[in-house]
Design an enzyme around this catalytic site. Sequence first.
Site, mmCIF file in Angstrom:
data_model
loop_
_atom_site.group_PDB
_atom_site.id
_atom_site.type_symbol
_atom_site.label_atom_id
_atom_site.label_comp_id
_atom_site.label_asym_id
_atom_site.label_seq_id
_atom_site.Cartn_x
_atom_site.Cartn_y
_atom_site.Cartn_z
ATOM 1 N N ASP A 55 5.047 2.295 3.548
ATOM 2 C CA ASP A 55 3.464 1.768 3.389
ATOM 3 C C ASP A 55 3.399 1.284 1.902
ATOM 4 O OD1 ASP A 55 0.589 1.922 3.690
ATOM 5 O OD2 ASP A 55 0.491 3.512 2.598
ATOM 6 N N ASP B 7 0.294 1.085 -0.661
ATOM 7 C CA ASP B 7 -0.584 1.756 -1.613
ATOM 8 C C ASP B 7 -0.272 3.237 -1.524
ATOM 9 O OD1 ASP B 7 -2.823 -0.197 -2.807
ATOM 10 O OD2 ASP B 7 -2.290 -0.587 -0.829
ATOM 11 N N ASP C 294 1.924 7.857 3.252
ATOM 12 C CA ASP C 294 1.223 8.962 2.886
ATOM 13 C C ASP C 294 -0.171 9.162 3.671
ATOM 14 O OD1 ASP C 294 0.054 6.337 1.846
ATOM 15 O OD2 ASP C 294 -0.875 7.559 0.174
#
Length: 233
Positions: free
Chosen positions: A7, A9, A167
Amino acid sequence: MKAVLFDLDGTLIDTAADFIRIIQQMCRDEQRPIVDAEHIRTQVSEGARAMVKLVYPELEVTDPVFLAHRQRFLTAYGDNIVVDTDLFAGMYALLEELEAHAIPWGIVTNKPRGLSESLLAELNLSDRCAVLVCPEDVRNTKPDPEPMYLAAKQLDLDAKDIIYVGDHPRDIDAGRNADMYTILAAYGYLPIESRDDLAAWQADAIIQTVPELHQLLKQKITVLAKNQGMMSH
Protein backbone atom coordinates in the site's frame (compact mmCIF):
# COMPACT_ATOMS: atom_id res chain seq x y z
CA MET A 1 7.66 -15.08 -2.48
CA LYS A 2 8.36 -13.79 -5.96
CA ALA A 3 7.28 -10.14 -5.55
CA VAL A 4 6.24 -7.70 -2.83
CA LEU A 5 3.41 -5.21 -3.20
CA PHE A 6 2.83 -2.30 -0.84
CA ASP A 7 0.00 0.00 0.00
CA LEU A 8 1.28 3.56 -0.50
CA ASP A 9 0.32 6.03 2.25
CA GLY A 10 1.15 4.69 5.71
CA THR A 11 2.92 1.56 4.49
CA LEU A 12 5.65 2.40 1.99
CA ILE A 13 5.70 6.18 2.29
CA ASP A 14 5.12 8.39 5.32
CA THR A 15 2.94 11.12 3.83
CA ALA A 16 1.12 12.19 7.01
CA ALA A 17 3.24 15.28 7.74
CA ASP A 18 2.19 16.94 4.49
CA PHE A 19 -1.48 16.14 5.07
CA ILE A 20 -1.19 17.54 8.59
CA ARG A 21 0.48 20.70 7.30
CA ILE A 22 -2.22 21.37 4.71
CA ILE A 23 -5.23 20.52 6.89
CA GLN A 24 -4.01 22.61 9.80
CA GLN A 25 -3.35 25.51 7.42
CA MET A 26 -6.90 25.19 6.10
CA CYS A 27 -8.12 25.38 9.70
CA ARG A 28 -6.13 28.56 10.28
CA ASP A 29 -7.28 30.10 6.99
CA GLU A 30 -10.93 29.46 7.89
CA GLN A 31 -10.43 30.40 11.57
CA ARG A 32 -11.60 26.97 12.63
CA PRO A 33 -10.34 24.80 15.51
CA ILE A 34 -6.98 23.23 14.63
CA VAL A 35 -7.42 19.50 14.08
CA ASP A 36 -5.04 17.40 16.18
CA ALA A 37 -2.12 16.02 14.16
CA GLU A 38 -2.56 12.46 15.42
CA HIS A 39 -6.24 12.52 14.49
CA ILE A 40 -5.32 13.63 10.96
CA ARG A 41 -2.75 10.83 10.78
CA THR A 42 -5.40 8.16 11.49
CA GLN A 43 -7.52 9.45 8.59
CA VAL A 44 -4.83 9.75 5.89
CA SER A 45 -5.69 6.35 4.37
CA GLU A 46 -9.33 7.40 3.97
CA GLY A 47 -8.53 9.94 1.25
CA ALA A 48 -9.25 13.57 0.47
CA ARG A 49 -12.92 13.44 1.43
CA ALA A 50 -12.07 12.31 4.97
CA MET A 51 -9.33 14.91 5.23
CA VAL A 52 -11.66 17.79 4.35
CA LYS A 53 -14.40 16.38 6.58
CA LEU A 54 -12.05 16.95 9.53
CA VAL A 55 -12.16 20.69 8.81
CA TYR A 56 -15.83 20.92 7.80
CA PRO A 57 -17.66 18.15 9.72
CA GLU A 58 -21.01 19.92 9.31
CA LEU A 59 -20.98 19.83 5.50
CA GLU A 60 -22.41 16.98 3.44
CA VAL A 61 -19.81 15.50 1.09
CA THR A 62 -22.11 16.22 -1.87
CA ASP A 63 -22.47 19.90 -0.94
CA PRO A 64 -20.92 22.15 -3.64
CA VAL A 65 -19.18 24.11 -0.87
CA PHE A 66 -17.62 20.89 0.46
CA LEU A 67 -16.56 19.87 -3.06
CA ALA A 68 -14.91 23.26 -3.56
CA HIS A 69 -12.96 22.83 -0.31
CA ARG A 70 -11.99 19.31 -1.40
CA GLN A 71 -10.63 20.64 -4.67
CA ARG A 72 -8.73 23.35 -2.79
CA PHE A 73 -7.20 20.66 -0.59
CA LEU A 74 -6.24 18.50 -3.59
CA THR A 75 -4.67 21.45 -5.37
CA ALA A 76 -2.65 22.44 -2.30
CA TYR A 77 -1.49 18.85 -1.83
CA GLY A 78 -0.65 18.28 -5.49
CA ASP A 79 1.35 21.51 -5.71
CA ASN A 80 3.46 20.60 -2.65
CA ILE A 81 3.27 16.82 -2.53
CA VAL A 82 6.73 16.20 -1.05
CA VAL A 83 7.64 18.80 1.56
CA ASP A 84 7.88 16.64 4.68
CA THR A 85 7.12 13.30 2.98
CA ASP A 86 9.63 10.45 2.66
CA LEU A 87 9.83 6.69 2.82
CA PHE A 88 9.46 5.29 6.31
CA ALA A 89 12.82 4.97 8.08
CA GLY A 90 14.50 1.76 6.99
CA MET A 91 12.41 1.34 3.84
CA TYR A 92 15.20 2.38 1.44
CA ALA A 93 17.37 -0.48 2.71
CA LEU A 94 14.47 -2.89 2.41
CA LEU A 95 13.82 -1.95 -1.22
CA GLU A 96 17.51 -2.21 -2.05
CA GLU A 97 17.58 -5.72 -0.59
CA LEU A 98 14.62 -6.79 -2.73
CA GLU A 99 16.25 -5.30 -5.82
CA ALA A 100 19.57 -6.98 -5.04
CA HIS A 101 17.77 -10.34 -5.13
CA ALA A 102 15.87 -9.43 -8.33
CA ILE A 103 12.55 -9.49 -6.49
CA PRO A 104 10.21 -6.90 -8.05
CA TRP A 105 8.22 -4.61 -5.79
CA GLY A 106 5.23 -2.48 -6.60
CA ILE A 107 2.27 -0.57 -5.26
CA VAL A 108 -1.47 -1.18 -5.10
CA THR A 109 -3.17 1.93 -3.74
CA ASN A 110 -6.51 3.72 -3.57
CA LYS A 111 -4.64 7.01 -4.10
CA PRO A 112 -5.45 8.63 -7.48
CA ARG A 113 -2.92 7.89 -10.21
CA GLY A 114 -1.91 11.50 -10.80
CA LEU A 115 -0.97 12.03 -7.17
CA SER A 116 0.66 8.59 -6.88
CA GLU A 117 2.84 9.16 -9.95
CA SER A 118 3.85 12.65 -8.76
CA LEU A 119 4.79 11.26 -5.35
CA LEU A 120 6.94 8.48 -6.83
CA ALA A 121 8.60 10.88 -9.26
CA GLU A 122 9.50 13.33 -6.48
CA LEU A 123 11.07 10.50 -4.47
CA ASN A 124 12.91 9.07 -7.50
CA LEU A 125 11.06 5.78 -7.26
CA SER A 126 9.21 5.76 -10.59
CA ASP A 127 11.73 3.62 -12.48
CA ARG A 128 12.28 1.28 -9.53
CA CYS A 129 8.59 0.51 -8.98
CA ALA A 130 7.71 -2.55 -11.09
CA VAL A 131 3.95 -2.00 -11.04
CA LEU A 132 1.54 0.72 -9.89
CA VAL A 133 -2.18 -0.02 -9.67
CA CYS A 134 -4.51 2.88 -8.82
CA PRO A 135 -8.32 3.27 -8.61
CA GLU A 136 -8.53 4.45 -12.24
CA ASP A 137 -7.13 1.10 -13.39
CA VAL A 138 -9.96 -1.09 -12.05
CA ARG A 139 -13.72 -1.20 -11.66
CA ASN A 140 -13.52 -2.32 -8.04
CA THR A 141 -10.95 -0.96 -5.59
CA LYS A 142 -9.63 -2.53 -2.39
CA PRO A 143 -10.93 -4.48 -0.49
CA ASP A 144 -11.98 -6.13 -3.73
CA PRO A 145 -9.17 -8.37 -5.07
CA GLU A 146 -9.41 -6.95 -8.61
CA PRO A 147 -6.45 -4.52 -8.22
CA MET A 148 -4.37 -7.31 -6.67
CA TYR A 149 -5.05 -9.61 -9.61
CA LEU A 150 -4.23 -6.81 -12.06
CA ALA A 151 -0.88 -6.19 -10.34
CA ALA A 152 -0.11 -9.93 -10.44
CA LYS A 153 -1.00 -10.05 -14.16
CA GLN A 154 1.27 -7.10 -14.92
CA LEU A 155 4.09 -8.82 -13.01
CA ASP A 156 3.33 -12.08 -14.88
CA LEU A 157 2.99 -13.92 -11.56
CA ASP A 158 0.34 -15.89 -9.71
CA ALA A 159 -1.21 -13.81 -6.94
CA LYS A 160 -0.45 -16.59 -4.44
CA ASP A 161 3.30 -16.01 -5.04
CA ILE A 162 3.06 -12.35 -3.97
CA ILE A 163 3.27 -10.69 -0.56
CA TYR A 164 1.05 -7.69 0.14
CA VAL A 165 1.87 -5.22 2.91
CA GLY A 166 -0.74 -2.75 4.15
CA ASP A 167 -1.90 -0.70 7.14
CA HIS A 168 -5.69 -0.76 6.67
CA PRO A 169 -8.25 -3.58 7.01
CA ARG A 170 -9.18 -3.18 3.34
CA ASP A 171 -5.53 -3.84 2.41
CA ILE A 172 -5.47 -7.11 4.28
CA ASP A 173 -8.92 -8.10 2.99
CA ALA A 174 -7.88 -7.40 -0.61
CA GLY A 175 -4.69 -9.43 -0.22
CA ARG A 176 -6.50 -12.32 1.47
CA ASN A 177 -9.25 -12.26 -1.16
CA ALA A 178 -6.54 -12.68 -3.82
CA ASP A 179 -4.83 -15.48 -1.83
CA MET A 180 -1.69 -13.40 -1.27
CA TYR A 181 0.47 -13.63 1.84
CA THR A 182 -0.57 -10.56 3.84
CA ILE A 183 1.46 -8.49 6.28
CA LEU A 184 -0.14 -5.89 8.54
CA ALA A 185 2.11 -2.84 8.92
CA ALA A 186 1.20 -1.80 12.46
CA TYR A 187 3.53 1.22 12.25
CA GLY A 188 1.16 2.82 9.71
CA TYR A 189 -1.99 4.91 9.81
CA LEU A 190 -4.23 2.41 11.55
CA PRO A 191 -7.90 3.40 11.79
CA ILE A 192 -8.81 4.16 15.41
CA GLU A 193 -11.74 1.74 15.41
CA SER A 194 -9.55 -1.16 14.23
CA ARG A 195 -6.49 -0.72 16.45
CA ASP A 196 -7.53 -2.68 19.51
CA ASP A 197 -7.75 -6.09 17.86
CA LEU A 198 -5.22 -6.39 15.07
CA ALA A 199 -5.56 -10.18 15.10
CA ALA A 200 -9.14 -9.71 13.86
CA TRP A 201 -7.72 -8.39 10.58
CA GLN A 202 -6.58 -11.99 9.90
CA ALA A 203 -3.27 -11.01 8.32
CA ASP A 204 -0.68 -13.75 7.91
CA ALA A 205 1.80 -11.65 9.89
CA ILE A 206 1.77 -8.48 11.99
CA ILE A 207 4.90 -6.33 12.18
CA GLN A 208 5.48 -3.26 14.35
CA THR A 209 8.43 -1.60 12.57
CA VAL A 210 10.05 -1.41 9.14
CA PRO A 211 13.20 -3.25 10.37
CA GLU A 212 10.89 -6.05 11.56
CA LEU A 213 9.29 -6.13 8.11
CA HIS A 214 12.76 -6.19 6.54
CA GLN A 215 13.75 -9.17 8.69
CA LEU A 216 10.59 -11.09 7.78
CA LEU A 217 11.12 -10.47 4.06
CA LYS A 218 14.77 -11.55 4.35
CA GLN A 219 13.53 -14.87 5.73
CA LYS A 220 11.20 -15.20 2.74
CA ILE A 221 14.08 -14.37 0.36
CA THR A 222 16.20 -17.10 1.96
CA VAL A 223 13.43 -19.65 1.48
CA LEU A 224 12.99 -18.59 -2.15
CA ALA A 225 16.74 -18.87 -2.81
CA LYS A 226 16.83 -22.38 -1.30
CA ASN A 227 13.84 -23.48 -3.37
CA GLN A 228 15.40 -22.12 -6.55
CA GLY A 229 18.65 -23.85 -5.70
CA MET A 230 16.88 -27.20 -5.29
CA MET A 231 14.99 -26.71 -8.56
CA SER A 232 18.22 -26.05 -10.45
CA HIS A 233 19.74 -29.39 -9.42
